[in-house]
Design an enzyme around this catalytic site. Structure first.
Site, short mmCIF file in Angstrom:
data_model
loop_
_atom_site.label_atom_id
_atom_site.label_comp_id
_atom_site.label_asym_id
_atom_site.label_seq_id
_atom_site.Cartn_x
_atom_site.Cartn_y
_atom_site.Cartn_z
N GLY A 15 0.73 -1.21 -0.01
CA GLY A 15 -0.02 0.02 -0.01
C GLY A 15 0.86 1.26 0.21
O GLY A 15 0.49 2.15 0.86
N ALA A 16 2.09 1.16 -0.75
CA ALA A 16 2.78 2.27 -0.84
C ALA A 16 2.61 3.26 -1.91
O ALA A 16 3.35 4.33 -2.07
CB ALA A 16 4.12 1.66 -1.10
N ASN A 17 1.34 3.35 -2.67
CA ASN A 17 1.31 4.22 -3.49
C ASN A 17 0.45 5.59 -3.00
O ASN A 17 0.17 6.45 -3.62
CB ASN A 17 0.13 3.53 -4.89
N GLY A 19 -0.72 7.83 1.13
CA GLY A 19 -0.78 8.03 2.47
C GLY A 19 0.81 7.46 3.10
O GLY A 19 1.83 7.82 2.81
N SER A 142 -3.52 -0.40 14.53
CA SER A 142 -4.21 0.96 14.76
C SER A 142 -4.90 0.83 16.38
O SER A 142 -5.08 -0.45 16.81
CB SER A 142 -5.74 1.08 13.96
N TYR A 170 -13.34 -3.18 11.34
CA TYR A 170 -12.13 -2.40 11.41
C TYR A 170 -11.31 -2.75 12.61
O TYR A 170 -9.98 -3.24 12.44
CB TYR A 170 -12.16 -0.83 11.10
#
Ligand SMILES: NC(=O)c1ccc[n+]([C@@H]2O[C@H](COP(=O)([O-])OP(=O)(O)OC[C@H]3O[C@@H](n4cnc5c(N)ncnc54)[C@H](OP(=O)(O)O)[C@@H]3O)[C@@H](O)[C@H]2O)c1
Length: 287
Positions: A15-17, A19, A142, A170
Site C-alpha cells: 500500500g505504498a502508492n 498515504g 491501529s 476495522y
C-alpha cells in the site's frame, strides 16, 4: 527524523502508492534501502515510483498486490521470490476502513484485506526473510484495536461486512494485526527476525474516504499529516534500539501496552491456526 543508513537492505512496503505507505517507502529509499512497492495499481503507483527514483537516483521495484485476492497475494510473493534476492524488511501497511463487502475468496472485506492477505503474504515470504536475518516485519495496526473488546467473531469472517460504518470490522482486523505480530514473534524467537505492531496516529490520509458523515469531519479535525503518520512505522523498521525487541506494540515512537484481548496468547494461536486454514495452508510447515 533522520534514519539509520539502510544501504544494502531490501524492503517491501504494501500500500505504498498513497498515504503513510508512500512516505514510508520514500524515506526508506532515501536512507539507502532498495525498496519494492506492493500495490494493486501500477498506474496509481507510477508517480510514487518516479518520485522515489528522482529523490534517490535508484529505481524502486513494483509488485502487483491486490489483498482482496489470495491468488494475487500468491502471485506477488512468487514474483518477489523469483528475483532470488534477500528481504530484510516487510512493512505490511496497506489497509482499508469504512468499506463493506467480501473479498474475492469470500471473506469479510476488512478482515480479508487488513489481516488475511498480509498473513498469507508474510507466510510465503518468511523463509526468505529468515535467510536474510537480521530482518524485521512491521505490521501497521491501529489504536482501533482497543475497541475490539470481544475478540474475533469467527462466525462473521466468511460473511459480508455487517456494520453500516464497518468500524467494528476495522477494529477486529486491527486486533488481528496485533495478535499476528505477537504470535509471529513467538514462532520466530531465536531466528533473528523481529516483529512490530503500531498505531500511526490519526492521519489525514485517504483511508477515511468511505467513513460516513458525521464521523469523518470529527476525525478530520484532529488528524496529523502522512509524514507524521509514517514516523512510528519507520521507527519500528529501523531503530537500532528495537533490534532485540519483538512482538510488541508501539504508538508515537514509544512502546505501549495493547488491549487486554491483544495479549491473549491462546487467541493469537487460534488466529494463526484459523488463518492458515482460511488461506488453504493447513498441514504445511508453519514458521
Ligand atoms: N490514517 C489513519 O488515521 C490511520 C490510523 C490507524 C491506522 N492506520 C493504518 O495505516 C495503514 C495505511 O493507511 P493510510 O492511512 O495511509 O491509508 P490510505 O492513504 O488509504 O492508504 C492505504 C493504502 O492501502 C492500499 N490498499 C487498500 N486496499 C488494498 C488492497 N485490496 N490491496 C492492496 N492495497 C490496498 C491502498 O491502495 P489503493 O490506493 O489502491 O486503494 C493504499 O495504498 C492502514 O493499515 C491503516 O489501517 C491509519
Amino acid at each position: 527524523m533522520s534514519l539509520p543508513d539502510q544501504t544494502g537492505k531490501f524492503a517491501i512496503v504494501t500500500g505504498a502508492n498513497a498515504g503513510i505507505g508512500k512516505v514510508t517507502a520514500l524515506e526508506l529509499a532515501r536512507a539507502g534501502a532498495q525498496v519494492w512497492l506492493a500495490c494493486r495499481s501500477k498506474e496509481r503507483t507510477q508517480p510514487v515510483l518516479d518520485e522515489i527514483e528522482r529523490a534517490t537516483g535508484r529505481a524502486p521495484g513494483f509488485l502487483t498486490l491486490d489483498l482482496t485476492s489470495l491468488a494475487s497475494v500468491r502471485a506477488a510473493a512468487a514474483a518477489y521470490l523469483a528475483l532470488k534476492q534477500p528481504l530484510h524488511l516487510l512493512v505490511n501497511n496497506a489497509g482499508l476502513a469504512g468499506q463493506r463487502g467480501l473479498t474475492q475468496d469470500g471473506f469479510e472485506l476488512t478482515f480479508g484485506v487488513n489481516h488475511l492477505g498480509h498473513f498469507l503474504f508474510t507466510h510465503l515470504l518468511l523463509d526468505t526473510i529468515k535467510e536474510s536475518a537480521p530482518a524485521r516485519i512491521v505490521n501497521v495496526a491501529s489504536a482501533s484495536h482497543y475497541q475490539a473488546k470481544k475478540g474475533i467473531p469467527w462466525d462473521r469472517l466468511r460473511q459480508r461486512t455487517r456494520g453500516i460504518t464497518a468500524m467494528d470490522e476495522y477494529a477486529v482486523s486491527k486486533l488481528a494485526n496485533v495478535l499476528f505480530t505477537r504470535e509471529l514473534a513467538r514462532r520466530l524467537y531465536g531466528t533473528g527476525v523481529t516483529t512490530y505492531a503500531l498505531h500511526p496516529g490519526v492521519i489525514a490520509s485517504e483511508i477515511w474516504r468511505k467513513v460516513p458523515w458525521p464521523i469523518r469531519p470529527v476525525m478530520r479535525s484532529f488528524m496529523k499529516s502522512t509524514e507524521e503518520g509514517a514516523q512510528t512505522s519507520l521507527y519500528c523498521a529501523t531503530a537500532p534500539e528495537l533490534a532485540e525487541h519483538s512482538g510488541r506494540y508501539y504508538d508515537d515512537r514509544k512502546e505501549k501496552r495493547p488491549s487486554r484481548v491483544a495479549l491473549d496468547d491462546a487467541l493469537a494461536a487460534e488466529l494463526w491456526d484459523r488463518s492458515l486454514e482460511m488461506c488453504g495452508l493447513t498441514g504445511r510447515a508453519a514458521a
